[in-house]
Design a protein around this motif. Sequence first.
Motif, mmCIF file in Angstrom:
data_model
loop_
_atom_site.group_PDB
_atom_site.id
_atom_site.type_symbol
_atom_site.label_atom_id
_atom_site.label_comp_id
_atom_site.label_asym_id
_atom_site.label_seq_id
_atom_site.Cartn_x
_atom_site.Cartn_y
_atom_site.Cartn_z
ATOM 1 N N HIS A 13 54.321 88.271 67.960
ATOM 2 C CA HIS A 13 53.445 89.164 67.197
ATOM 3 C C HIS A 13 53.908 90.625 67.220
ATOM 4 C CE1 HIS A 13 50.803 85.787 66.739
ATOM 5 N NE2 HIS A 13 50.737 85.646 68.044
ATOM 6 N N HIS A 15 56.700 93.701 66.542
ATOM 7 C CA HIS A 15 57.799 94.060 65.651
ATOM 8 C C HIS A 15 59.063 94.421 66.421
ATOM 9 C CE1 HIS A 15 55.653 93.975 61.804
ATOM 10 N NE2 HIS A 15 54.597 94.346 62.512
ATOM 11 N N GLN A 53 54.127 80.665 54.445
ATOM 12 C CA GLN A 53 54.195 82.110 54.266
ATOM 13 C C GLN A 53 54.768 82.496 52.905
ATOM 14 O OE1 GLN A 53 56.442 83.119 57.860
ATOM 15 N NE2 GLN A 53 54.611 84.022 58.744
ATOM 16 N N ASP A 77 47.749 79.144 53.477
ATOM 17 C CA ASP A 77 48.324 80.382 53.986
ATOM 18 C C ASP A 77 48.430 80.329 55.509
ATOM 19 O OD1 ASP A 77 49.214 83.070 54.038
ATOM 20 O OD2 ASP A 77 47.165 83.755 54.378
ATOM 21 N N LEU A 80 48.953 84.805 59.296
ATOM 22 C CA LEU A 80 49.473 85.912 60.104
ATOM 23 C C LEU A 80 50.523 86.644 59.290
ATOM 24 C CD1 LEU A 80 50.048 84.003 63.465
ATOM 25 C CD2 LEU A 80 48.199 85.608 62.971
ATOM 26 N N ASP A 81 50.391 87.951 59.215
ATOM 27 C CA ASP A 81 51.377 88.733 58.472
ATOM 28 C C ASP A 81 52.709 88.814 59.205
ATOM 29 O OD1 ASP A 81 49.612 89.274 56.404
ATOM 30 O OD2 ASP A 81 48.814 91.045 57.416
ATOM 31 N N HIS A 82 52.623 88.906 60.530
ATOM 32 C CA HIS A 82 53.855 89.020 61.325
ATOM 33 C C HIS A 82 53.825 87.941 62.398
ATOM 34 C CE1 HIS A 82 57.362 90.968 63.018
ATOM 35 N NE2 HIS A 82 56.826 90.746 64.206
ATOM 36 N N ASP A 83 54.778 87.031 62.339
ATOM 37 C CA ASP A 83 54.835 85.911 63.280
ATOM 38 C C ASP A 83 56.303 85.510 63.392
ATOM 39 O OD1 ASP A 83 53.709 83.981 64.972
ATOM 40 O OD2 ASP A 83 53.577 82.516 63.367
#
Length: 169
Positions: A13, A15, A53, A77, A80-83
């Motif tokens: 999670h 970046h 995604q 969907d 999660l935007d960032h995974d």
Amino acid sequence: MFDTVISCRVLQHLHEQERAVGEMARVLKPGGEMALELYNFWNLKTTYKAIRQTPWLRRILNAPFRAVFNSMSPFDDWGLDHDLYNGWFQVKGWMRGFGLAQISGRGAGFGYHKYLFQPFFIDAQWLKRAPGSLKRYYQGCFDFEKRWFHLAWFRWTGEKFVIWGRKQG
């Protein structure tokens, strides 16, 4: 300074994953241990996640299920935007770069139960028709994991992996 630092399925999670591993290594005492559990990039779940995604691919693959079952959407969907998953050698390299040695670990989890059986309602039907055999199936999977996932192949390709090392000092 800490004797032990543990991260359980958190890095995916973040970046700046490598930086996070570096910070964990920084706060370890010499001789301290770091243990990480991560989702594995080299696993079929990565493909399933990529489909979920990708909006246009998700719509195409869900269409037949919605046409036949109306509400069934096994490719919904991801949510999660960032995974971002990692690979064994990638994380091992980070750990070595931050002064950890004696790096070892094991694979964890088959994973396909949740992304194959559940979205397609296979285990719901199996549970309804033969609950004992479903329980034996899952127990067999757990037994297999316990017996074999220490081997390199499964460490590299399991749904998750656990990796640990000791800070040189």
